[in-house]
Design an enzyme around this catalytic site. Sequence first.
Site, PDB file in Angstrom:
ATOM      1  N   HIS A   1       0.826  -1.222   0.000  1.00 34.27           N
ATOM      2  CA  HIS A   1       0.000   0.000   0.000  1.00 34.27           C
ATOM      3  C   HIS A   1       0.848   1.254   0.000  1.00 34.27           C
ATOM      4  O   HIS A   1       1.929   1.317   0.601  1.00 34.27           O
ATOM      5  CB  HIS A   1      -1.007   0.003   1.156  1.00 34.27           C
ATOM      6  CG  HIS A   1      -0.434   0.098   2.533  1.00 34.27           C
ATOM      7  ND1 HIS A   1      -0.207   1.306   3.162  1.00 34.27           N
ATOM      8  CD2 HIS A   1      -0.073  -0.846   3.429  1.00 34.27           C
ATOM      9  CE1 HIS A   1       0.262   1.096   4.381  1.00 34.27           C
ATOM     10  NE2 HIS A   1       0.370  -0.200   4.564  1.00 34.27           N
TER      11      HIS A   1
ATOM     12  N   ASP B   1       6.167   1.909   6.931  1.00 35.83           N
ATOM     13  CA  ASP B   1       4.908   1.190   6.716  1.00 35.83           C
ATOM     14  C   ASP B   1       4.052   2.052   5.791  1.00 35.83           C
ATOM     15  O   ASP B   1       3.517   3.055   6.221  1.00 35.83           O
ATOM     16  CB  ASP B   1       4.232   0.961   8.064  1.00 35.83           C
ATOM     17  CG  ASP B   1       2.799   0.463   7.952  1.00 35.83           C
ATOM     18  OD1 ASP B   1       2.406  -0.003   6.878  1.00 35.83           O
ATOM     19  OD2 ASP B   1       2.079   0.550   8.973  1.00 35.83           O
TER      20      ASP B   1
ATOM     21  N   GLU C   1      -5.112   1.539   2.796  1.00 34.65           N
ATOM     22  CA  GLU C   1      -4.943   0.444   3.752  1.00 34.65           C
ATOM     23  C   GLU C   1      -4.993   0.941   5.181  1.00 34.65           C
ATOM     24  O   GLU C   1      -5.522   0.260   6.061  1.00 34.65           O
ATOM     25  CB  GLU C   1      -3.613  -0.269   3.479  1.00 34.65           C
ATOM     26  CG  GLU C   1      -3.433  -1.584   4.242  1.00 34.65           C
ATOM     27  CD  GLU C   1      -2.837  -1.403   5.637  1.00 34.65           C
ATOM     28  OE1 GLU C   1      -2.840  -2.374   6.416  1.00 34.65           O
ATOM     29  OE2 GLU C   1      -2.356  -0.279   5.954  1.00 34.65           O
ATOM     30  N   GLU C   2      -4.444   2.122   5.433  1.00 34.90           N
ATOM     31  CA  GLU C   2      -4.353   2.610   6.805  1.00 34.90           C
ATOM     32  C   GLU C   2      -5.718   2.917   7.425  1.00 34.90           C
ATOM     33  O   GLU C   2      -5.821   3.059   8.641  1.00 34.90           O
ATOM     34  CB  GLU C   2      -3.458   3.855   6.874  1.00 34.90           C
ATOM     35  CG  GLU C   2      -1.988   3.608   6.560  1.00 34.90           C
ATOM     36  CD  GLU C   2      -1.279   2.740   7.581  1.00 34.90           C
ATOM     37  OE1 GLU C   2      -1.913   2.329   8.585  1.00 34.90           O
ATOM     38  OE2 GLU C   2      -0.083   2.458   7.387  1.00 34.90           O
TER      39      GLU C   2
ATOM     40  N   ASP D   1       4.151  -6.224   4.045  1.00 37.65           N
ATOM     41  CA  ASP D   1       3.922  -5.136   4.988  1.00 37.65           C
ATOM     42  C   ASP D   1       4.893  -5.312   6.153  1.00 37.65           C
ATOM     43  O   ASP D   1       5.757  -6.183   6.117  1.00 37.65           O
ATOM     44  CB  ASP D   1       2.463  -5.120   5.446  1.00 37.65           C
ATOM     45  CG  ASP D   1       1.950  -3.716   5.751  1.00 37.65           C
ATOM     46  OD1 ASP D   1       2.726  -2.905   6.272  1.00 37.65           O
ATOM     47  OD2 ASP D   1       0.763  -3.435   5.478  1.00 37.65           O
TER      48      ASP D   1
ATOM     49  N   HIS E   1       4.276   2.483  13.541  1.00 34.15           N
ATOM     50  CA  HIS E   1       3.373   3.629  13.659  1.00 34.15           C
ATOM     51  C   HIS E   1       3.913   4.691  14.618  1.00 34.15           C
ATOM     52  O   HIS E   1       3.165   5.522  15.118  1.00 34.15           O
ATOM     53  CB  HIS E   1       1.964   3.187  14.076  1.00 34.15           C
ATOM     54  CG  HIS E   1       1.171   2.617  12.953  1.00 34.15           C
ATOM     55  ND1 HIS E   1      -0.210   2.532  12.964  1.00 34.15           N
ATOM     56  CD2 HIS E   1       1.541   2.093  11.762  1.00 34.15           C
ATOM     57  CE1 HIS E   1      -0.642   1.991  11.839  1.00 34.15           C
ATOM     58  NE2 HIS E   1       0.413   1.697  11.095  1.00 34.15           N
TER      59      HIS E   1
END
Length: 385
Positions: free
Chosen positions: A72, A189, A223-224, A244, A324
């Site tokens: 993504h 990410d 995606e997030e 990922d 994250h």
Amino acid sequence: MSRLKIDVSYLVDQLKALLAIDSPTGYTDTIVRHVTTELERLGLEPELTRRGAIRAVVRGGRREGARAIITHLDTLGAQVKYIKDNGRFELVPIGHWSARFAEGARATLYTEKGAYRGTILPLKASGHTFNDDVDTMPVGWNFVELRVDAMCWDRADAHNLGIDVGDFVAVDPQPEFLENGFIVSRHLDDKAGVAIALAALESLLSNEVTLPVDTHWLFTIAEEVGVGAASIVTPEIASMVTIDNGTTAPGQNSTEFGVTIAMADQAGPFDYHLTKKLVELCREEDIRYQKDVFRYYRSDSASAIEAGHDVRTALIAFGIDASHGYERIHVHALRSVAELATAYVASPMEIERDVEEVSDIEGFTEQPTNEAEMARRANNLPKQE
């Protein structure tokens, strides 16, 4: 097949270029254009959905029973929730991330009239003014605000600058590429995953590898926020491998080296047979790997299944520390995941009935049910009639 050589310099250069492009979910047009251009440069003919998810197909021996590699393009970010009387801005996050990691971040605010630089600050940011209150501020999005570096002292100033509710805020990645192979940055990410996919593609195409079935290289843009692969998977795709991050932390088996093969995440177990195949490929190709289970994690695979796509799914991950947050990875993992991706798409198709969306029981897969059967399978012995 002997594992293909991955051009690590190309992979790292692609990651640097991707990190230089802001792409919070909902503000991904620029990065879509960048990746589309690179796919065309590699000799492919990418297709875009209306909103910008990308599909590029490398043709193989057959169309049906196709494979997919998916990553993504979108990242975490924020939006303006409210314009305050003091000309600062309340924010809401895009994606799930803690305001703890937003405090002090430099950012770009995108408006209809242009972009402004700014900083995300706690509501009490000055020790000279608030003394110990600076240290006792709670953590949360209600306790931070965006200060833009412009003449903006009240709501009227903000409106005159063209700033409005809903404007996108992209947080600077601040990447560092160290000589020892470590890479530290926000938004690894999944921009590292995109770079891995591009490097795997570059290796396959430059080595002119003949694939047994078509491979769809998919790049999603939401995606997030949980949408991901919901609308990019086509009926001929039988299996899909997501690239990922894998979280390295106490209680997790992931590391920043080799490939982390996910056995399950919060959406449930990944496909038994596809995951087993990936493990076997790591053993055959001497690719370092480890398995892990993620409790608070979902990926493009989950969104595809939840959307009703009947595909086998798996997740191969590069270990990432402080996901994250202030993320760190190592080039060893990036190369290892790319090697596994190339080995997978070049490997023979073993479940022949997967070429049909629906068929009878003949050729249906089997899972071991007793010790004797497990030993037989482990030693590749013929089945006793």
